[in-house]
Design an enzyme around this catalytic site. Structure first.
Site, PDB file in Angstrom:
ATOM      1  N   THR A 283      -0.728   2.478   4.544  1.00  0.00           N
ATOM      2  CA  THR A 283      -1.984   3.303   4.420  1.00  0.00           C
ATOM      3  C   THR A 283      -3.335   2.863   4.687  1.00  0.00           C
ATOM      4  O   THR A 283      -3.183   1.366   5.091  1.00  0.00           O
ATOM      5  CB  THR A 283      -1.841   2.853   2.900  1.00  0.00           C
ATOM      6  OG1 THR A 283      -2.429   1.288   1.764  1.00  0.00           O
ATOM      7  CG2 THR A 283      -0.088   2.536   1.933  1.00  0.00           C
ATOM      8  N   ASP A 284      -4.183   3.371   4.540  1.00  0.00           N
ATOM      9  CA  ASP A 284      -4.987   3.352   4.579  1.00  0.00           C
ATOM     10  C   ASP A 284      -6.115   2.270   3.448  1.00  0.00           C
ATOM     11  O   ASP A 284      -4.751   2.413   2.523  1.00  0.00           O
ATOM     12  CB  ASP A 284      -6.716   3.981   4.430  1.00  0.00           C
ATOM     13  CG  ASP A 284      -7.484   3.528   5.645  1.00  0.00           C
ATOM     14  OD1 ASP A 284      -7.752   2.835   5.868  1.00  0.00           O
ATOM     15  OD2 ASP A 284      -8.548   4.936   5.576  1.00  0.00           O
ATOM     16  N   TRP A 285      -6.782   1.827   3.165  1.00  0.00           N
ATOM     17  CA  TRP A 285      -7.309   0.252   1.873  1.00  0.00           C
ATOM     18  C   TRP A 285      -7.344   1.606   1.254  1.00  0.00           C
ATOM     19  O   TRP A 285      -8.319   2.170   0.369  1.00  0.00           O
ATOM     20  CB  TRP A 285      -8.597   0.336   2.536  1.00  0.00           C
ATOM     21  CG  TRP A 285      -9.601  -0.995   2.312  1.00  0.00           C
ATOM     22  CD1 TRP A 285      -9.676  -0.646   0.054  1.00  0.00           C
ATOM     23  CD2 TRP A 285      -9.558  -2.252   1.833  1.00  0.00           C
ATOM     24  NE1 TRP A 285     -10.086  -1.968  -0.257  1.00  0.00           N
ATOM     25  CE2 TRP A 285      -9.937  -2.689   1.105  1.00  0.00           C
ATOM     26  CE3 TRP A 285      -9.147  -3.006   3.504  1.00  0.00           C
ATOM     27  CZ2 TRP A 285     -10.217  -4.202   0.414  1.00  0.00           C
ATOM     28  CZ3 TRP A 285      -9.186  -4.597   3.255  1.00  0.00           C
ATOM     29  CH2 TRP A 285     -10.283  -4.818   2.197  1.00  0.00           C
TER      30      TRP A 285
END
Ligand code: NOJ
Length: 748
Positions: A283-285
């Protein structure tokens, strides 16, 4: 759209039922021995250890703070630790003190260089030189792995057609073909053509459509149709997957209502099912957690379930998997077999990188490769190739012999931090060579430096000191642009003119009557139309990195002939957004009709145009995609095709002669564009299908042949199937997207 979906689902029926994916050529999991080791390890893991592998945390402070979690096997990857001694300690605890001894994946945003900073990715794209970009990514990998980083969150493959979006700096611009070639180059460079201890797993991001943020505001929703995704936004990702990219990151945006981290269609159906991607999806942050903000899930448990259902393997910083997957398995809401598949994808990357054989970094050896002379030389060459000459009345190149007194001015002339650009965590301004320093070294005692403005947003009413200095100079070199913080993530702008009083400074310098040469260093294509009349030449360098100074000096002085080309359209005014070369044709194309300024006020009411344009700004950009001048000139002639008609599995062979018609040796970026005249859907007026750099001596001409596989003209049409539609085509060979005369051919 329904049709596309039906076909896709039909073709991946079996795959779409779970996260099991096929092994296809070009995917990373083709090594039987690695697969055997992955399965063997997996069979010994508890559910909790499996879930731990799916958890990525940001390292900060003391390693001991994480020791307990590492020992329990609750961390699969860390990001943001680049002290090699600490990296080794992280690995030691994981390998020696956890039950199964699984090493960590150590990640970092190494976006355009590690210590040696290369031009920002938009500048890399301006080189139109994949081999050089690969070399740069290799340099970044050698330096970063020298400190224990084995995974970078790069390249960013988001097509960006809105320069307000700050992250346009981080990608390759507006064109899918150019973006795809840059994507391949960076994947090869980071990972190496052969995996070894200097291989750094690439992470292609942000999947998908993130660059189409509504209004150019970062993180904003996108509304791309499936056909637009497939024809424009996804091809660079598919190319990178085929090139062997080991990992991929989901994006923050929701497209048509579905956030990417929970997007079953994008990740499970297309990436896993259709493309057979068996790498690691992260995932992104906190993008898992942000699905709660989107209103796409009630709580962390809910979004964790949705992420797993989309076949996302690793959670960056939401702790959603760590906190809830076990409970979700026990309640029967998620299948352990889906967790197994995610863990396989993670372990596969660790095995391929050789981390089980040697998780540690040689601290002393790593020091010797940072800022190595050959790395700095590669960074300088890249900066030289990336600068785009947008205007030149003949003043450039400056004749070094006749330079007696140069005024260097402007907020970017000596801005060691800002010329590095966005996403520089590790490059140190102390190593930056600014244009001021390079010019002072080149012309000892002949350079006067008066900054005029100390930073790019500064406002000032008077420029007495700098104007006085200009009057005493033979030539004025003004270095303008944007500070690094004005572009990049979350740094969108609504006004794209030069900030602060920079335009006023340039105008004041011009008013002295002295020759003024402007160099702009920025993170995006700014709207510089109003500045062009106030300089005799303008060199555009997207933030050029550590060696920007010597590179720009070499260009201004003619030691290097500019060859960069615009990877994105330069607009006249921000109100033209979006304006890009490969648009489709309206039913009422602009035909050069009247603009408001052409009508005297005294004319009163008069009839204006009837076509697609702005009454005040027309329909054209300031500079088109692919544009860039040289100190020499090139002429194209004898553009011919080997046939009039081609089968759908044929290759269009175009032959042309390129001549250097000027007085200097130079490199031209030859561009081949194609237009499909009639389709089942309207087709772009031009699409880039090939480019190459050709260097010629003055007076030299070369006959060149290029093959364009007809299959490269395939697109997803009305029936949702990607294929070449027979019919008539036009083809241009030219130095930019707005030049040249087409030749025609037919596909039958
Ligand atoms: C958020 C950014 O969107 C992404 O590009 C980056 O890799 C991660 N943060 C990690 O720093």
């Amino acid at each position: 759209m329904k049709q596309i979906r039906t076909i896709c689902l039909a073709s991946c029926l079996l795959l779409a039922l779970s996260c099991q994916e096929p092994k296809v050529a070009g995917t990373i999991g083709a090594d039987a021995e690695v697969e055997r080791r992955v399965d063997s390890l997996l069979s010994r893991m508890t559910l909790s250890e499996k879930i731990g592998q799916m958890n990525q945390v940001s390292a900060g402070g003391e390693v001991s703070n994480y020791a307990d979690a590492l020992r329990k096997g609750q961390v699969g990857s860390i990001l943001n630790e680049v002290d090699p001694v600490k990296v080794n300690e992280f690995q030691r605890i994981s390998v020696e003190e956890s039950r199964l001894g699984i090493p960590l994946l150590v990640a970092r945003d190494v976006i355009h260089g590690f210590h040696t900073v290369f031009p920002i990715p938009l500048g890399l794209a301006s080189t139109f030189d994949p081999a050089l970009v690969e070399e740069g990514a290799r340099v970044a990998a050698v330096e970063a792995t020298g400190q224990g980083v084995r995974w970078t969150f790069s390249p960013m493959l988001d097509i960006a057609r809105d320069p307000r979006w700050g992250r346009i700096a981080e990608g390759s611009g507006e064109d899918p073909w150019l973006d795809a070639r840059m994507a391949e180059a960076m994947v090869y460079g980071y990972q190496g053509r052969q995996l070894d201890a200097t291989s750094m797993a690439a992470c292609i991001k942000h999947f998908a459509g993130y660059g189409a943020a509504e209004g150019g505001r970062d993180y904003n929703s996108t509304f791309l149709t499936e056909r637009q995704l497939r024809n424009v936004y996804l091809p660079p990702f598919e190319a990178a997957v085929k090139a062997g990219a080991m990992t991929l990151m989901t994006s923050f945006n929701d497209n048509d209502g579905v956030p990417s981290t929970g997007n079953v269609f994008l990740v499970k159906d297309v990436l896993r099912g259709e493309w057979g991607f068996d790498g690691l999806v992260v995932t992104d942050w906190n993008s898992m957690g942000e699905m709660i903000n989107h209103g796409f899930g009630e709580n962390r448990k809910d979004v964790a379930q949705k992420s797993l259902e989309a076949c996302v393997d690793m959670d960056m910083m939401t702790y959603g998997y760590l906190s809830h997957l076990e409970e979700l398995v026990r309640s029967g809401a998620v299948k352990e077999s889906d967790i197994d598949q995610a863990v396989r994808n993670i372990l596969r990357v660790k095995f391929l990188l050789g981390l089980f054989e040697d998780p540690y970094v040689d601290v002393e050896a790593g020091k010797t490769v940072q800022y190595a002379p050959e790395h700095l030389a590669a960074a300088q060459k890249t900066a030289e190739e990336s600068a785009i000459l947008l205007k030149n009345d003949g003043i450039l190149p400056l004749d070094p012999a006749s330079v007696r007194n140069i005024l260097v001015t402007g907020p970017l002339a000596d801005a060691p931090h800002d010329q590095l650009g966005t996403w520089v965590f590790d490059g140190e301004p102390a190593h930056t060579v600014t244009p001021l320093r390079a010019l002072q070294e080149r012309f000892p005692g002949k350079v006067t430096y008066v900054p005029g403005l100390v930073f790019s947003r500064e406002r000032k009413a008077r420029f007495d000191d700098v104007v006085a200095a200009a009057r005493r100079a033979d030539v004025v070199l003004a270095f303008l642009g944007e500070e690094a913080i004005l572009s990049g993530e979350a740094h969108s702008l609504a006004d794209l003119n030069l900030k602060g009083s920079q335009s006023e400074l340039l105008a004041a310098l011009h008013a002295t009557g002295k020759p003024v040469v402007a160099t702009v260093m920025a993170g995006r294509p700014l709207t510089i139309e109003r500045d062009l009349p106030h300089c005799r030449a303008l060199l555009y360098a997207f933030h050029p990195g550590t060696m920007g100074g010597p590179a720009l000096a070499n260009l201004l002085l003619g030691d290097v002939n500019p060859s960069g080309k615009a990877p994105v359209t330069f607009l006249r005014t921000v109100g033209q957004v979006p304006l890009y070369y490969s648009h489709t044709m309206t039913g009422r194309p602009y035909n050069g009709e009247t603009l408001l300024d052409d009508i005297p006020l005294s004319a009163g009411q008069t009839s204006l145009g009837n076509t697609s344009y702005y009454l005040d700004y027309g329909a054209y950009p300031l500079f088109p995609f692919g544009y860039g001048l040289s100190y020499t000139t090139f002429a194209y002639s004898d553009i011919t095709l080997d046939q009039e008609t081609y089968p759908t599995d044929g290759t269009v062979k175009v032959t042309f002669t390129l001549a250097n018609t000027g007085k200097r040796s130079g490199t031209e970026v030859v561009q081949v564009y194609v237009r499909d005249l009639v389709g089942s859907i309207t087709r772009p007026v031009k699409e880039l299908k090939h480019f190459e750099r050709i260097t010629l001596d003055p007076g030299e001409s070369r006959t060149v042949s290029v093959g364009i596989p007809v299959q490269d003209l395939a697109f997803v049409g009305l029936d949702g199937v990607k294929k070449v539609e027979p019919g008539e085509f036009q083809l241009w060979v030219a130095g930019d997207s707005a030049s040249g005369t087409p030749v025609t051919f037919e596909v039958r």
